[in-house]
Design an enzyme around this catalytic site. Structure first.
Site, PDB file in Angstrom:
ATOM      1  N   CYS A 167      15.425   1.620  13.693  1.00 53.54           N
ATOM      2  CA  CYS A 167      14.807   2.924  13.954  1.00 53.54           C
ATOM      3  C   CYS A 167      15.876   3.996  13.887  1.00 53.54           C
ATOM      4  O   CYS A 167      16.924   3.863  14.519  1.00 53.54           O
ATOM      5  CB  CYS A 167      14.156   2.903  15.340  1.00 53.54           C
ATOM      6  SG  CYS A 167      13.746   4.544  15.962  1.00 53.54           S
TER       7      CYS A 167
ATOM      8  N   ASP B 145      -3.220   7.871   3.067  1.00 53.34           N
ATOM      9  CA  ASP B 145      -2.370   8.334   1.963  1.00 53.34           C
ATOM     10  C   ASP B 145      -1.965   9.779   2.238  1.00 53.34           C
ATOM     11  O   ASP B 145      -2.389  10.380   3.222  1.00 53.34           O
ATOM     12  CB  ASP B 145      -3.103   8.203   0.607  1.00 53.34           C
ATOM     13  CG  ASP B 145      -4.340   9.097   0.508  1.00 53.34           C
ATOM     14  OD1 ASP B 145      -4.240  10.315   0.797  1.00 53.34           O
ATOM     15  OD2 ASP B 145      -5.421   8.598   0.128  1.00 53.34           O
TER      16      ASP B 145
ATOM     17  N   HIS C  54      -6.267   8.439  11.363  1.00 50.23           N
ATOM     18  CA  HIS C  54      -5.973   7.001  11.301  1.00 50.23           C
ATOM     19  C   HIS C  54      -4.517   6.724  10.963  1.00 50.23           C
ATOM     20  O   HIS C  54      -4.177   5.615  10.581  1.00 50.23           O
ATOM     21  CB  HIS C  54      -6.890   6.305  10.294  1.00 50.23           C
ATOM     22  CG  HIS C  54      -8.320   6.175  10.761  1.00 50.23           C
ATOM     23  ND1 HIS C  54      -9.362   5.818   9.943  1.00 50.23           N
ATOM     24  CD2 HIS C  54      -8.869   6.364  11.991  1.00 50.23           C
ATOM     25  CE1 HIS C  54     -10.497   5.787  10.643  1.00 50.23           C
ATOM     26  NE2 HIS C  54     -10.230   6.130  11.879  1.00 50.23           N
TER      27      HIS C  54
ATOM     28  N   ARG D 189       0.836  -1.201   0.000  1.00 49.19           N
ATOM     29  CA  ARG D 189       0.000   0.000   0.000  1.00 49.19           C
ATOM     30  C   ARG D 189       0.874   1.256   0.000  1.00 49.19           C
ATOM     31  O   ARG D 189       0.592   2.238  -0.686  1.00 49.19           O
ATOM     32  CB  ARG D 189      -0.918   0.017   1.229  1.00 49.19           C
ATOM     33  CG  ARG D 189      -1.777  -1.220   1.393  1.00 49.19           C
ATOM     34  CD  ARG D 189      -3.033  -1.177   0.564  1.00 49.19           C
ATOM     35  NE  ARG D 189      -3.869  -0.047   0.943  1.00 49.19           N
ATOM     36  CZ  ARG D 189      -4.705   0.571   0.115  1.00 49.19           C
ATOM     37  NH1 ARG D 189      -4.798   0.194  -1.135  1.00 49.19           N
ATOM     38  NH2 ARG D 189      -5.434   1.576   0.544  1.00 49.19           N
TER      39      ARG D 189
ATOM     40  N   CYS E 160       8.164   3.691  15.867  1.00 49.57           N
ATOM     41  CA  CYS E 160       9.021   2.812  16.656  1.00 49.57           C
ATOM     42  C   CYS E 160       8.347   2.531  17.997  1.00 49.57           C
ATOM     43  O   CYS E 160       8.130   3.435  18.791  1.00 49.57           O
ATOM     44  CB  CYS E 160      10.392   3.435  16.878  1.00 49.57           C
ATOM     45  SG  CYS E 160      11.432   2.422  17.935  1.00 49.57           S
TER      46      CYS E 160
ATOM     47  N   ASN F 289      -7.969   9.035   5.832  1.00 48.01           N
ATOM     48  CA  ASN F 289      -7.096   8.421   4.838  1.00 48.01           C
ATOM     49  C   ASN F 289      -5.655   8.415   5.320  1.00 48.01           C
ATOM     50  O   ASN F 289      -5.173   9.374   5.919  1.00 48.01           O
ATOM     51  CB  ASN F 289      -7.190   9.160   3.501  1.00 48.01           C
ATOM     52  CG  ASN F 289      -8.589   9.088   2.914  1.00 48.01           C
ATOM     53  OD1 ASN F 289      -9.396   8.271   3.359  1.00 48.01           O
ATOM     54  ND2 ASN F 289      -8.881   9.925   1.941  1.00 48.01           N
TER      55      ASN F 289
END
Ligand code: OAD
Ligand code: ZN
Length: 239
Positions: A142, A94, A115, A59, A123, A92
């Site tokens: 990390c 994105d 979200h 994604r 991390c 979203n």
């Protein structure tokens, strides 16, 4: 309508659909191709981290091949030109709202990714978020603490969405609440229309079809986001 100064806009997957990013619940959507409980819960990540990381790596790679559409650009224009406050709350993950704002020179858009974001890695050892465009399945270190404890910075089912206090603060100040391209089934976002009404805002839905919560809105306009959103923004800026 009364005088509108402050606007809160909630967006969902429908605003990015015409950029070529699959929604979740439309036919052919992501949740038809994957079971939520296999890829989008903390339990799934504990059980089969490779499966979950591979899903989000795909994604994350895919969104970087997509471009903001006329709806993202219209909302960025509204943020740039509206005299009051325009808080954009997106479900979203994105970065198309971010890129639309950058394209229009909105330096610090009032944008809340409730979200999470595909382009962040979180991390779990040191609680730092790093900008992350590549894969996570490689178990990279990390950048802050060096541990291999990075996970997608995505709010999974059973986790609490980000920046809820700021969202409610904006809803309290809102004269108009607009919901764009969301099916209205995932809470708490699905409840914002009722929160906004209770707090005295006018409410407007812009969606391809009536959402689950459509009856809660004062007004609803149905059609593709790239048509209905720019038309609404022009109306607002022309008024
Ligand atoms: P959904 O897939 O549930 O709903 C997308 C909505 O967009 C539907 O109501 C469609 O009718 C509408 N739509 C589709 N194409 C459109 C277009 N071109 N123009 C306008 N509207 C269009 O997506 P969300 O409501 O965003 O959570 O889903 C909410 C959350 O559920 C997501 O953030 C995600 C998911 O599980 C997490 O990943 C945490
Ligand atoms: Zn760390």
């Amino acid at each position: 309508m009364g005088t509108i100064r402050n606007i809160v806009i909630l967006t969902g997957a429908g605003v990015s659909a015409e950029s070529g990013i699959d929604t979740f619940r439309d036919s052919g959507g992501l949740w038809e191709q994957h079971r939520v409980e296999d890829v989008a819960t903390p339990e799934a990540f504990a059980r089969d981290p490779d499966l979950v990381l591979r899903f989000y790596d795909m994604r994350r790679a895919a969104i970087q091949t997509k471009q903001p559409n006329a709806a993202h650009l219209a909302l960025a224009k509204l943020q740039a030109q509206w005299p009051g406050r325009v808080t954009l709350v997106t479900q979203n993950v994105d970065d198309l709202h971010d890129r639309a704002a950058a394209a229009l020179g909105v330096a610090a858009p009032d944008l809340i990714h409730m979200h999470g974001e595909h382009l962040n890695a979180w991390c779990t050892a040191c609680d730092t978020r790093s900008r992350w465009a590549g894969p996570l399945i490689t178990r990279s270190a990390c950048p802050s603490c060096g541990s291999a404890a990075l996970r997608p910075d995505i709010v999974w089912f059973g986790e609490i969405p980000y920046r809820m206090d700021e969202i409610f603060e904006a809803l309290r100040e809102a004269d108009l609440f607009v919901s764009i391209g969301t099916s209205g089934v995932v809470y708490p976002a699905a409840g914002f229309v009722r929160n906004a009404r209770d707090l005295g805002a006018e409410t407007l839905e812009l969606n391809l079809e009536p959402s689950q919560g459509t009856a809660w809105f004062d007004e609803a306009r149905h059609g593709p986001a790239t048509e209905v959103v720019p038309a609404w923004v022009e109306e607002m800026l022309g008024a």
